[in-house]
Write an enzyme that holds these catalytic residues in place. Structure first.
Site: not given
Ligand code: AMP
Ligand code: MG
Length: 496
Positions: A266, A180, A96-97, A256, A117, A129-130, A187
């Site tokens: 992560d 990265r 997502g980002r 994940d 990232k 917001d990605g 995963r």
């Molecule tokens: P994480 O907990 O960092 O492993 O992220 C879990 C999920 O949330 C993943 O699919 C990420 O891509 C998504 N995600 C985290 N932060 C953002 C963000 N700021 N914008 C969009 N997707 C996000």
């Molecule tokens: Mg993650």
């Protein structure tokens, strides 16, 4: 500078994931950065990747790291994956980002992903917001590179840039992008997504791909998919044992966030334990302590069970037989983990041979440390000083040194059995017990200086210190000590 600017970085991409898994990713582009600036380039890693650091340390390199230019041969995409988050299944996560630029073969002919990232939204952003804020990007850089220097398999940081725009969390923050590098971004959650969306055929294709990429030696095994599962188990058991041996708490071990390659991935709410206590949790979102330090080995089994579920249809055409084979293999996780952990702990206390009483000896030290509320890293590091004649360095870490003295007598008896020179043993211990780890308060200091005062000096200094975690150096004393007691519990936040 001008000549460097005209040199275009050559990546020699070879994008096997994009070629193989159409439909399981989304091609997309980065959002252009308004006023990017390169904060840090990892020259050593660039060389390892077969890239030219001088060509990367340029306007053209900055354009790539900030998402403003697509290097030749890149095929930018966001990968789809699913995953269990805090035990609950999320069928659609994905990058997502993050944006996978492509894959390169490094100087050892190993395939590595290069990913941005924080480069803007993708079809998997689900309302996010990605983007990434500067603090979390620098945290991932520091802790990831620190882990690498500690010998723990991990994704790496090639570059960090600020984008020049403000992003909004609890307050406006400088936006940033981390480049990265990973052995791959496949995963446990990728297998879960393929199993849910593509069925048997797609899981088999993903497993074949993962075997070829990460475990080519097992391609000819009698049952390659069972052998694949065993290989992932071994890599992940070794990884989590490595974390436990240095006091690392990942903080968000969702499926994940568990790689098939066995690399740590992560760095969100991660932290290093200071005072030894198995229940230690730092993450603000982990209210139940699911991902506490001492729970990590159990979560390892839980997550790998989720992987096993996706492999049932390809391990054997008879479901019952497949379940039996996978269940038997799952039973090996804890013994394997314990073997890796014990091997690590033996070397931490200076043992080269194996005796049946070693597990008790090690566990008893941990009990004394728990009771004595001692700093995990310092106790192990200072054990070697006891062998050099200064027992007090370690004794004084314990509130009641009597219990430690009793333990130390047993320890010395065990060492005497082995014989050998105390200095050689002390040196071997110093090569596995770090003196410098990314201590939470020092990480926070470096991040706060960068974010609040645009002062990158503490970050740069810390990168230098963490690059030699086992070698004591003058002027680095401040990095050895636990945080001064303030009575305020340290908290980490999911770094988005
Ligand atoms: P994480 O907990 O960092 O492993 O992220 C879990 C999920 O949330 C993943 O699919 C990420 O891509 C998504 N995600 C985290 N932060 C953002 C963000 N700021 N914008 C969009 N997707 C996000
Ligand atoms: Mg993650």
């Amino acid at each position: 500078m001008k000549t460097l600017d005209r040199m275009c970085p050559q990546f020699n991409f070879d994008n096997s994931f994009a070629r193989t898994f159409e439909g399981f990713f989304a091609r997309c582009q980065a959002t252009p950065a308004v006023a990017p600036k390169l904060l840090q380039l990892n020259h050593g890693l660039a060389l390892e990747l077969g890239l030219d650091p001088a060509a990367l340390d340029s306007e053209a390199g900055l354009a790539v790291f900030s998402g403003n230019a697509i290097p030749e041969g890149a095929d930018p995409l966001a990968q789809a994956y699913a995953g269990h988050q805090f035990g609950g299944y999320a069928p659609q996560l994905g990058d997502g980002r993050a944006l996978l630029l492509g894959e390169v073969l490094d100087t050892r002919k190993q395939r590595r992903d290069i990913q941005l990232k924080g480069s803007g939204p993708t079809p998997f952003s689900r309302g996010g917001d990605g983007k990434a804020a500067l603090g979390p990007v620098l945290r991932e850089y520091l802790v990831g590179e620190g882990m690498h220097a500690l010998g723990i398999p991990t994704t790496r940081a090639l570059a960090a840039v600020i984008t020049g725009e403000r992003i909004y969390r609890e307050r406006p923050l400088p936006g940033a992008i981390l480049t990265r590098v990973a052995a791959s971004h496949i995963r446990v959650g990728t297998f879960q997504f393929f199993a849910a969306r593509g069925g048997v055929h797609k899981v088999r294709e993903l497993a074949d791909y993962a075997i070829a990429r990460h475990y080519p030696d097992i391609a000819d095994a009698k049952n390659p998919y069972l052998a694949f599962f065993e290989a992932v188990i071994d890599a992940q058991a070794a990884l989590v044992a490595g974390w436990m041996n240095i006091g690392f708490i990942h903080g968000v071990m969702n499926t994940d966030n568990m790689t098939i390659s066995g690399e740590t991935i992560d760095y969100g709410p991660c932290a290093f334990m200071d005072t030894y206590s198995p229940g230690t949790v730092f993450s603000s979102i982990d209210a139940q302590g699911r991902y506490a330090y001492g729970n990590q080995p159990a979560i390892l089994s839980w997550n790998l069970t989720r992987l096993a579920e996706t492999l049932i249809p390809i391990v054997d055409s008879h479901k019952d037989r497949a379940v039996e084979l996978l269940t038997d293999t799952l039973k090996c996780i804890q013994p394997l983990y314990e073997a890796h952990w014990l091997a690590g702990m033996r070397s931490k206390i200076g043992l080269k041979t194996e005796e049946p009483g070693d597990l008790d000896l090690i566990n008893d030290l941990l009990w004394v440390m728990k009771d004595g509320q001692t700093d995990f890293t310092l106790v192990f590091r200072r054990l070697s000083q006891a062998l050099r004649g200064d027992s007090n360095a370690v004794r004084c870490l314990f509130e009641q040194s009597g219990a430690f003295d009793v333990w130390a007598r047993r320890w010395r008896k065990r060492l005497d059995q082995e014989g050998g020179s105390p200095e050689a043993r002390a040196q071997a211990m110093d090569r596995v017990n770090p003196i410098y780890i990314p201590r939470n308060h020092k990480v926070e200091e470096a991040l706060a200086a960068a974010v609040d005062r645009q002062d990158m000096a503490p970050f740069y200094q810390m990168i230098g210190v963490l690059s030699h975690p086992f070698d004591e150096a003058a002027g680095c004393e401040a990095y050895t000590e636990p945080a001064p007691a303030t009575g305020i519990r340290y908290r980490t936040f999911c770094g988005t």
